[in-house]
Write a protein that holds these residues in place. Structure first.
Motif, PDB file in Angstrom:
ATOM      1  N   ALA A 217       0.732  -1.227  -0.570  1.00 25.16           N
ATOM      2  CA  ALA A 217       0.252   0.309  -0.100  1.00 25.16           C
ATOM      3  C   ALA A 217       1.170   1.313   0.162  1.00 25.16           C
ATOM      4  CB  ALA A 217      -1.310  -0.004   1.594  1.00 25.16           C
ATOM      5  N   GLY A 218       2.065   1.356   0.486  1.00 28.67           N
ATOM      6  CA  GLY A 218       3.004   2.393   0.579  1.00 28.67           C
ATOM      7  C   GLY A 218       2.902   2.864   1.542  1.00 28.67           C
ATOM      8  N   GLY A 237      -4.636  -1.956   1.263  1.00 27.77           N
ATOM      9  CA  GLY A 237      -3.774  -2.368   0.729  1.00 27.77           C
ATOM     10  C   GLY A 237      -3.253  -3.074   2.133  1.00 27.77           C
ATOM     11  N   ILE A 238      -4.080  -2.757   3.638  1.00 32.00           N
ATOM     12  CA  ILE A 238      -3.849  -3.404   5.060  1.00 32.00           C
ATOM     13  C   ILE A 238      -4.596  -4.885   4.538  1.00 32.00           C
ATOM     14  CG2 ILE A 238      -4.789  -3.024   7.442  1.00 32.00           C
ATOM     15  CD1 ILE A 238      -4.185   0.041   6.693  1.00 32.00           C
ATOM     16  N   ILE A 239      -5.944  -4.641   3.974  1.00 27.73           N
ATOM     17  CA  ILE A 239      -6.252  -5.809   4.302  1.00 27.73           C
ATOM     18  C   ILE A 239      -6.215  -6.815   3.583  1.00 27.73           C
ATOM     19  CG2 ILE A 239      -8.500  -6.826   3.296  1.00 27.73           C
ATOM     20  CD1 ILE A 239      -9.711  -4.974   4.123  1.00 27.73           C
ATOM     21  N   LYS A 240      -5.239  -5.958   1.822  1.00 26.53           N
ATOM     22  CA  LYS A 240      -4.431  -7.431   1.230  1.00 26.53           C
ATOM     23  C   LYS A 240      -2.713  -8.327   1.465  1.00 26.53           C
ATOM     24  CE  LYS A 240      -1.632  -7.736  -3.226  1.00 26.53           C
ATOM     25  NZ  LYS A 240      -1.758  -7.309  -5.146  1.00 26.53           N
ATOM     26  N   ALA A 241      -2.243  -6.822   2.408  1.00 29.66           N
ATOM     27  CA  ALA A 241      -1.163  -7.351   3.646  1.00 29.66           C
ATOM     28  C   ALA A 241      -1.693  -8.416   4.384  1.00 29.66           C
ATOM     29  CB  ALA A 241      -0.143  -6.592   4.257  1.00 29.66           C
ATOM     30  N   ASN A 242      -2.890  -8.088   5.193  1.00 32.35           N
ATOM     31  CA  ASN A 242      -3.041  -9.151   6.330  1.00 32.35           C
ATOM     32  C   ASN A 242      -3.520 -10.258   5.681  1.00 32.35           C
ATOM     33  OD1 ASN A 242      -1.896  -7.640   8.314  1.00 32.35           O
ATOM     34  ND2 ASN A 242      -4.663  -6.393   8.392  1.00 32.35           N
ATOM     35  N   ALA A 309      11.018  -7.268  -2.409  1.00 38.23           N
ATOM     36  CA  ALA A 309       9.706  -6.070  -2.893  1.00 38.23           C
ATOM     37  C   ALA A 309       8.355  -6.980  -3.950  1.00 38.23           C
ATOM     38  CB  ALA A 309      10.270  -5.752  -4.829  1.00 38.23           C
ATOM     39  N   VAL A 310       7.160  -6.635  -3.683  1.00 41.70           N
ATOM     40  CA  VAL A 310       5.822  -6.717  -4.115  1.00 41.70           C
ATOM     41  C   VAL A 310       5.528  -6.633  -5.371  1.00 41.70           C
ATOM     42  CG1 VAL A 310       3.521  -7.106  -3.779  1.00 41.70           C
ATOM     43  CG2 VAL A 310       5.519  -7.487  -1.728  1.00 41.70           C
ATOM     44  N   SER A 311       5.801  -7.243  -6.188  1.00 39.52           N
ATOM     45  CA  SER A 311       5.224  -7.080  -7.872  1.00 39.52           C
ATOM     46  C   SER A 311       3.373  -6.612  -8.248  1.00 39.52           C
ATOM     47  CB  SER A 311       5.296  -8.163  -8.972  1.00 39.52           C
ATOM     48  OG  SER A 311       4.699  -7.548  -9.450  1.00 39.52           O
ATOM     49  N   GLY A 312       3.938  -5.244  -8.169  1.00 45.15           N
ATOM     50  CA  GLY A 312       2.954  -4.513  -8.070  1.00 45.15           C
ATOM     51  C   GLY A 312       2.043  -3.363  -6.922  1.00 45.15           C
ATOM     52  N   GLY A 313       3.195  -3.254  -6.183  1.00 44.54           N
ATOM     53  CA  GLY A 313       2.782  -3.181  -4.620  1.00 44.54           C
ATOM     54  C   GLY A 313       2.762  -0.966  -4.764  1.00 44.54           C
ATOM     55  N   LYS A 314       2.338  -0.839  -4.215  1.00 40.87           N
ATOM     56  CA  LYS A 314       3.109   1.193  -4.322  1.00 40.87           C
ATOM     57  C   LYS A 314       4.409   1.193  -3.393  1.00 40.87           C
ATOM     58  CE  LYS A 314      -2.155   2.057  -4.440  1.00 40.87           C
ATOM     59  NZ  LYS A 314      -3.131   2.566  -4.417  1.00 40.87           N
ATOM     60  N   GLY A 315       4.457   0.569  -2.237  1.00 39.63           N
ATOM     61  CA  GLY A 315       5.225   0.319  -1.466  1.00 39.63           C
ATOM     62  C   GLY A 315       6.670   0.633  -2.683  1.00 39.63           C
ATOM     63  N   LYS A 427     -10.418  -8.497   7.975  1.00 44.39           N
ATOM     64  CA  LYS A 427     -11.368  -7.577   7.509  1.00 44.39           C
ATOM     65  C   LYS A 427     -12.114  -7.844   9.087  1.00 44.39           C
ATOM     66  CE  LYS A 427     -16.095  -6.189   5.800  1.00 44.39           C
ATOM     67  NZ  LYS A 427     -16.470  -6.374   7.688  1.00 44.39           N
ATOM     68  N   GLN A 428     -11.927  -8.511   9.440  1.00 38.96           N
ATOM     69  CA  GLN A 428     -11.925  -8.512  11.091  1.00 38.96           C
ATOM     70  C   GLN A 428     -11.125  -6.998  11.790  1.00 38.96           C
ATOM     71  OE1 GLN A 428     -12.812 -12.632  12.122  1.00 38.96           O
ATOM     72  NE2 GLN A 428     -15.037 -12.213  12.007  1.00 38.96           N
ATOM     73  N   PHE A 429     -10.186  -7.802  11.389  1.00 41.12           N
ATOM     74  CA  PHE A 429      -8.814  -7.154  12.118  1.00 41.12           C
ATOM     75  C   PHE A 429      -8.980  -5.718  12.025  1.00 41.12           C
ATOM     76  CE2 PHE A 429      -4.502  -4.702  11.774  1.00 41.12           C
ATOM     77  CZ  PHE A 429      -3.908  -5.440  12.126  1.00 41.12           C
ATOM     78  N   SER A 430      -9.290  -4.938  10.313  1.00 39.19           N
ATOM     79  CA  SER A 430      -9.041  -3.484  10.086  1.00 39.19           C
ATOM     80  C   SER A 430     -10.423  -3.411  10.701  1.00 39.19           C
ATOM     81  CB  SER A 430      -9.445  -4.192   8.984  1.00 39.19           C
ATOM     82  OG  SER A 430      -8.260  -3.703   8.232  1.00 39.19           O
ATOM     83  N   ASP A 431     -11.569  -3.269  11.130  1.00 39.79           N
ATOM     84  CA  ASP A 431     -12.827  -2.931  11.999  1.00 39.79           C
ATOM     85  C   ASP A 431     -12.317  -3.035  13.379  1.00 39.79           C
ATOM     86  OD1 ASP A 431     -14.368  -3.606   9.414  1.00 39.79           O
ATOM     87  OD2 ASP A 431     -15.465  -5.587  10.427  1.00 39.79           O
ATOM     88  N   ASN A 432     -11.583  -3.524  14.120  1.00 39.14           N
ATOM     89  CA  ASN A 432     -11.742  -4.005  15.234  1.00 39.14           C
ATOM     90  C   ASN A 432     -10.130  -2.492  15.463  1.00 39.14           C
ATOM     91  OD1 ASN A 432     -12.598  -6.469  15.758  1.00 39.14           O
ATOM     92  ND2 ASN A 432     -11.234  -7.694  15.721  1.00 39.14           N
TER      93      ASN A 432
END
Length: 439
Positions: A217-218, A237-242, A309-315, A427-432
């Motif tokens: 996500a950068g 990006g956070i949800i994808k990383a998790n 590196a992560v291909s296609g990532g923003k970071g 998703k639950q991680f993000s919600d919490n």
């Protein structure tokens, strides 16, 4: 995150203990040490940490400084890490903080600034700014003003690997996320864990979170969290990383029983040098442990680099995470005379030639410009790698559990532990975590 080596990284993650733990008062001159807080004397005071900072950085520095600066004496008092965190919080709140306040910047520094507890050092430190690496200096800046200056080593999180284990499994050190995924089945087939992880300590798991969120996500994703934006933890990006973290768990990437492995005992480090695990994410500070416990391995069998590196990532692949440095601020409750002495020490004494020489000699990497050859000569290949990564980083993200306010940091480690153990979904991680914004 953090010290550990150098400055206590492992101990930074422990719960705070009672403030009554005795401090070790270091007499730096023959005259009286004076009071420990800012009031009652025009002699400036400094609180720091026992261990590396006291023994090889600040202790020797103050012993050099005081005889040479009779009108700007500094009294140093040193505490165990957890006792310090409790005591300094109480002292700052009560207006009895030392003249020079040690912190890890991040959320703590922000709270000091908002409460008017520390002095704006922008103009007084302008001449010193140029000697520091940009990625490190910036952590002491809040809303465009400097409130804290670096004072000890830089310790990014490194990607370590056992050269022999990888070679026997016909695996090269991963340079991309796809390389990591491809290596996992080969290493498992060779009878070794792909990654060592001290899951019982929780904070080592955060290193995976920080790097993957950055690569996917950068830096902007976490910056939104820091800014308190509503729903910031739900960044795609956070949800994808998790999701990628749980992909690793499902693939058996981490050592069996990782939830019971502890960092305080160096069990994760031992798994790597004994060949039971092939790779590991850990701080630069564990190099000291490698050298102490497995010197031959550290010299020739240990590899190290930055996170793939992560291909296609923003970071940007040059981005790093970890501990840029410890930081010194000046208490607004101190007298003008104390503040003047403190500022003189921070600009002229901290990271003077002797300060830098002592750090490099003991294997630490000062966040100072233009010391490549000195690091190479004294710090070896590892020191040069750490220095190069820090110098060239497009972004150096401070460990999240130091950057965030305490309540959010605690919730982060709890939810991350549940994420790694498949007790909650991404998703639950993000919600919490969204519920903690503003705490």
């Amino acid at each position: 995150m953090m010290l550990r080596k150098p400055s206590g990284r492992r101990s930074l993650r422990a719960a705070a203990v009672a403030a009554g733990v005795a401090a070790v008062l270091v007499g730096v001159t023959a005259c009286s040490n004076g009071p420990s807080g800012s009031g009652g004397s025009d002699r400036a005071t400094l609180w720091g940490l026992t261990g590396t900072d006291q023994d090889t950085v600040l202790g020797p520095s103050l012993k050099d400084w005081n005889p040479a600066n009779p009108k700007d004496q500094i009294t140093g008092t040193f505490f165990q890490n957890d006792a310090y965190k409790t005591k300094i919080r109480t002292a700052v709140g009560a207006g009895s903080a030392p003249t020079i306040i040690y912190s890890w910047a991040g959320g703590t520094l922000n709270s000091y600034v908002k409460a008017g507890k520390v002095v704006d050092l922008t103009s007084q430190t302008a001449s010193a700014k140029g000697k520091f690496l940009d990625s490190v200096w910036g952590q002491g800046v809040v809303d465009g003003k400097t409130y804290a200056v670096p004072m000890n080593a830089t310790t990014p999180i490194m990607f370590y690997y056992n050269k022999d284990v990888l070679a026997k499994a016909h695996v090269e050190a991963p340079k991309t996320w796809d390389d990591i995924l491809a290596a996992i089945p080969k290493l498992k087939a060779a009878g070794v864990a792909p990654f060592s992880l001290a899951g019982a300590s929780k904070w080592p798991s955060l290193m995976w979170e920080e790097y993957l969120v950055d690569r996917v996500a950068g830096p902007g994703a976490f910056n939104k969290v820091m800014a308190g934006e509503k729903g910031a933890w739900s960044d795609p990006g956070i949800i994808k990383a998790n999701t990628m973290i749980q992909q690793l768990v499902d693939a058996g990437a981490f050592v069996d029983g990782f939830a019971s492995v502890t960092a305080d005992s160096n069990a994760d480090v031992a798994l790597l040098y004994t060949g039971k695990a092939a790779m590991m994410l850990q701080g630069a500070w564990v190099m000291t442990t490698f050298k102490q416990q497995a010197a031959d391995f550290a010299a020739s069998g240990l590899g190290y680099t930055t996170f793939p590196a992560v291909s296609g990532g923003k970071g940007d692949p040059s981005d790093i995470v970890g501990n840029p440095s410890g930081y010194f601020s000046v208490s607004s409750a101190a007298s003008k005379a104390q503040q003047a002495s403190a500022i003189k020490y921070l600009t002229d004494g901290v990271f003077d030639k002797g300060y830098v020489d002592r750090m490099v000699k003991t294997g630490q990497v000062p966040p100072i410009q233009g010391i490549d050859s000195q690091i190479s000569a004294s710090g070896g290949d590892f020191g040069s790698k750490v220095y190069s990564l820090t110098k060239n980083a497009k972004n150096f993200q401070m460990s999240w559990d130091q950057a965030l306010p305490p309540a959010q940091a605690t919730a982060l480690l709890t939810n991350l532990d549940q994420l790694f153990n498949k007790q909650i979904t991404p998703k639950q991680f993000s919600d919490n975590m969204n519920q903690t914004i503003g705490q």
